[in-house]
Write a protein that holds these residues in place. Structure first.
Motif, PDB file in Angstrom:
ATOM      1  N   LEU A 441       0.814  -1.216   0.000  1.00 50.19           N
ATOM      2  CA  LEU A 441       0.000   0.000   0.000  1.00 50.19           C
ATOM      3  C   LEU A 441       0.846   1.265   0.000  1.00 50.19           C
ATOM      4  O   LEU A 441       0.498   2.269  -0.636  1.00 50.19           O
ATOM      5  N   PHE A 442       1.972   1.245   0.710  1.00 51.06           N
ATOM      6  CA  PHE A 442       2.770   2.451   0.866  1.00 51.06           C
ATOM      7  C   PHE A 442       3.977   2.487  -0.056  1.00 51.06           C
ATOM      8  O   PHE A 442       4.901   3.269   0.145  1.00 51.06           O
ATOM      9  N   ASP A 443       3.962   1.633  -1.069  1.00 47.95           N
ATOM     10  CA  ASP A 443       4.992   1.651  -2.110  1.00 47.95           C
ATOM     11  C   ASP A 443       4.329   2.158  -3.392  1.00 47.95           C
ATOM     12  O   ASP A 443       3.371   1.557  -3.888  1.00 47.95           O
ATOM     13  N   THR A 444       4.818   3.248  -3.929  1.00 49.21           N
ATOM     14  CA  THR A 444       4.151   3.895  -5.062  1.00 49.21           C
ATOM     15  C   THR A 444       4.062   3.002  -6.288  1.00 49.21           C
ATOM     16  O   THR A 444       3.131   3.126  -7.092  1.00 49.21           O
ATOM     17  N   GLU A 448       0.238   0.088  -7.347  1.00 50.02           N
ATOM     18  CA  GLU A 448      -0.421   0.142  -8.657  1.00 50.02           C
ATOM     19  C   GLU A 448      -0.771  -1.252  -9.165  1.00 50.02           C
ATOM     20  O   GLU A 448      -1.614  -1.410 -10.052  1.00 50.02           O
ATOM     21  N   GLN A 449      -0.111  -2.266  -8.610  1.00 51.54           N
ATOM     22  CA  GLN A 449      -0.382  -3.634  -9.038  1.00 51.54           C
ATOM     23  C   GLN A 449      -1.638  -4.202  -8.389  1.00 51.54           C
ATOM     24  O   GLN A 449      -2.129  -5.265  -8.773  1.00 51.54           O
ATOM     25  N   LEU A 450      -2.170  -3.523  -7.391  1.00 51.72           N
ATOM     26  CA  LEU A 450      -3.393  -3.981  -6.722  1.00 51.72           C
ATOM     27  C   LEU A 450      -4.601  -3.393  -7.431  1.00 51.72           C
ATOM     28  O   LEU A 450      -4.891  -2.204  -7.320  1.00 51.72           O
ATOM     29  N   GLN A 454      -8.742  -7.115  -6.293  1.00 52.72           N
ATOM     30  CA  GLN A 454      -7.862  -7.609  -5.242  1.00 52.72           C
ATOM     31  C   GLN A 454      -8.065  -6.825  -3.943  1.00 52.72           C
ATOM     32  O   GLN A 454      -8.097  -7.394  -2.855  1.00 52.72           O
ATOM     33  N   ARG A 455      -8.230  -5.514  -4.074  1.00 55.18           N
ATOM     34  CA  ARG A 455      -8.431  -4.692  -2.881  1.00 55.18           C
ATOM     35  C   ARG A 455      -9.730  -5.095  -2.167  1.00 55.18           C
ATOM     36  O   ARG A 455      -9.771  -5.195  -0.944  1.00 55.18           O
ATOM     37  N   MET A 493      -2.795 -13.818  -2.357  1.00 60.41           N
ATOM     38  CA  MET A 493      -3.166 -12.480  -1.889  1.00 60.41           C
ATOM     39  C   MET A 493      -4.354 -12.496  -0.930  1.00 60.41           C
ATOM     40  O   MET A 493      -5.064 -11.508  -0.780  1.00 60.41           O
ATOM     41  N   ASN A 494      -4.540 -13.630  -0.268  1.00 54.70           N
ATOM     42  CA  ASN A 494      -5.570 -13.699   0.766  1.00 54.70           C
ATOM     43  C   ASN A 494      -4.997 -13.107   2.052  1.00 54.70           C
ATOM     44  O   ASN A 494      -3.892 -13.457   2.462  1.00 54.70           O
TER      45      ASN A 494
END
Length: 521
Positions: A441-444, A448-450, A454-455, A493-494
């Motif tokens: 979340l805190f990597d710019t 972007e890959q999420l 997925q979110r 990604m669970n």
């Protein structure tokens, strides 16, 4: 033998609506209270299912089949499952016999189930129990009237460890979702035998949760009993002091009883999963490594209470008349034995993590660093190494151990073991490869890959984990430190909620509490 009906939700399976007094031994029929007309459409559907389902199940590699006949409102859904160790002929014969037997025992009832030693049959007016439903709405247990007469506590612990080992194998190592087990007792009874089975359509995690739910009831309701079964349509489990399955056991455990009479901590059993003798011997020498995985649900079933809240946290679903409360493990001695059973040797964890090499560090929080490790059996783990200056003291450590060991949900991280040697305080968890949510979340770039799908899935998973903690688990737990860094992501990604060091157990009807200091996030 006695059969006991335990309703657990308001929307119960119709087949469990009535409790029948049946003769000793199999079969065990249970009938609902909804009827159909004689010689009508539903009877024709039953006849068709009786002619086809036994053949389909016995021809299946999983010895399992379902049938949907007709249309609503008189649609019939039937399911037949045979024990994983029998052959196709015995499966066919058992299910062929089940249809007339069940119709005779439950005349003109359109919701019914019957359990035999080697198969089970269920039919209903519609599909009440899809493969996705792993919440056992109604369960039954069968127990022997004979109790253990010597060292009952040790026997109960052995049964709990064996049952959990068998359930793990059935869920994760068998395409049939079936496993058998065997353990040495070495006292009143030389051996204990076990069996666990789910419907093959269930996913591994669903199967394991289903079995864990049954076993938490079974080991509570059958305390000190020499044998018994827990029956539900989607999963069953059983243990006996005499062999009752065909072929060698898939899971073998060494005795929990120490070889020397000195009052040393009870060593954890070695787990051998159908391996050659040499490998099995090596596995026994690493006794603490394999069995710690089993101790997670063992603690749930033993209902250990390390924070003196035994009378408050018993939040249970409604069940049949509670005239005979079952005994619980709640003594300090039992608590210590549970902790001992989860111990891993510090040398094993040093070897697994490369002596806590910086290259294996996954992250670091307020309580210490987390390292990736690989156990000798190939299992990947995450080792939380509490720093010497950590503000998490022994009580908080015990709190985390007690809580996480009792909780079992796909959206909670699984505690594997603990080490308190050489001034080290180490908690061992399952390895979650995608690390924590905050790193994404805190990597710019990574965030972007999420995508939004997925979110949403991650949000939904966290909510499910919280729902379990707040409402559905045996303990009512408030995490108090829920943040992105304490949400881990598995290979798919669970999300898995982690770090229960600040968690608080609430009473059944408690909605608020007062803390003596500011804590959490």
């Amino acid at each position: 033998m006695m059969a006991h009906h335990i309703p657990r939700l308001a929307a119960i399976v119709a087949a469990a609506a009535l409790l029948f007094q049946v003769a000793t031994g199999y079969p065990w029929p249970f009938c609902g209270n909804s009827t159909f007309k004689a010689n009508g459409t539903y009877q024709a559907h039953l006849n068709f299912a009786a002619a086809t389902l036994p053949k389909n199940a016995s021809a299946s590699p999983d010895l399992f089949a379902t049938a949907v006949v007709g249309t609503v409102p008189e649609q019939l859904w039937a399911m037949g499952l045979c024990r994983g160790d029998i052959n196709a002929t015995d499966c066919f014969n058992c299910l062929t016999l089940a249809f007339p037997d069940l119709q005779n025992d439950c005349s003109y009832i359109n919701n019914a189930v019957i359990y035999y030693d080697t198969c089970m049959l269920h039919y209903s007016i519609n599909q009440l129990l899809p493969p996705e439903d792993d919440d056992s709405s109604s369960t039954y247990y069968i127990n022997s009237n004979e109790n253990v007469t010597s060292d009952a506590g040790q026997f109960n612990r052995l049964v709990a460890v064996l049952m959990n080992a068998t359930a793990d194998y059935a869920a994760h190592n068998s395409s049939r979702r079936f496993a058998t087990g065997e353990a040495d007792f070495d006292q009143e009874f030389p051996k204990v035998y076990s069996l666990a089975q789910c419907t093959p359509g269930m996913r591994p995690a669903q199967c394991r949760r289903c079995l864990a739910d049954l076993m938490s009831q079974m080991l509570e309701g059958l305390t000190n009993n020499i044998g018994g079964s827990m029956l539900w349509v989607n999963c069953t489990c059983r243990y006996e002091i005499t062999p009752f399955f065909n072929g060698p056991a898939m899971v073998r455990l060494a005795s929990l009883i120490p070889s020397a009479p000195a009052p040393a901590p009870t060593p954890a059993p070695a787990l051998a999963l159908a391996v050659p003798p040499a490998a099995a011997s090596e596995g026994r020498r690493k006794c603490c490594v394999a069995v710690i995985v089993l101790a997670v649900v063992l603690s749930t079933m033993a209902a250990l209470n390390l924070v003196a809240c035994v009378c408050l946290w018993r939040r249970r679903r409604p069940r049949a008349p509670a005239k005979q409360p079952y005994p619980m493990y709640s003594t300090e001695a039992e608590d210590m034995e549970m902790v001992d059973s989860m111990m891993i040797d510090v040398s094993t964890l040093r070897a697994a993590t490369g002596d806590f090499d910086e290259s294996n560090k996954l992250g670091e929080g307020g309580f210490g660093a987390v390292y990736k490790g690989v156990l000798p059996n190939g299992d990947e783990i995450a080792v939380k190494r509490l720093s010497q200056s950590s503000t998490q003291g022994v009580e908080e450590l015990k709190n985390e151990l007690a809580l996480v060991a009792k909780l079992k949900h796909r959206n909670l991280v699984r505690l594997v073991g603990i080490c308190l040697e050489q001034r080290e305080r180490l908690l061992v968890y399952e390895f979650v490869p995608n690390r924590s949510l905050d790193l994404i979340l805190f990597d710019t770039e990574k965030r972007e890959q999420l995508d939004w799908e997925q979110r949403y899935s991650i949000i939904n998973g966290i909510a499910r984990g919280l729902q379990y903690l707040h409402e559905d688990s045996q303990l009512r737990v408030v995490h108090r430190d829920l943040k992105a860094s304490n949400v881990l992501l598995d290979a798919n990604m669970n999300p898995k909620i982690s770090d229960f060091g600040l968690a608080r157990i609430f009473g059944r009807d408690q909605t608020q509490a007062v803390t003596s200091r500011v804590v959490g996030t």
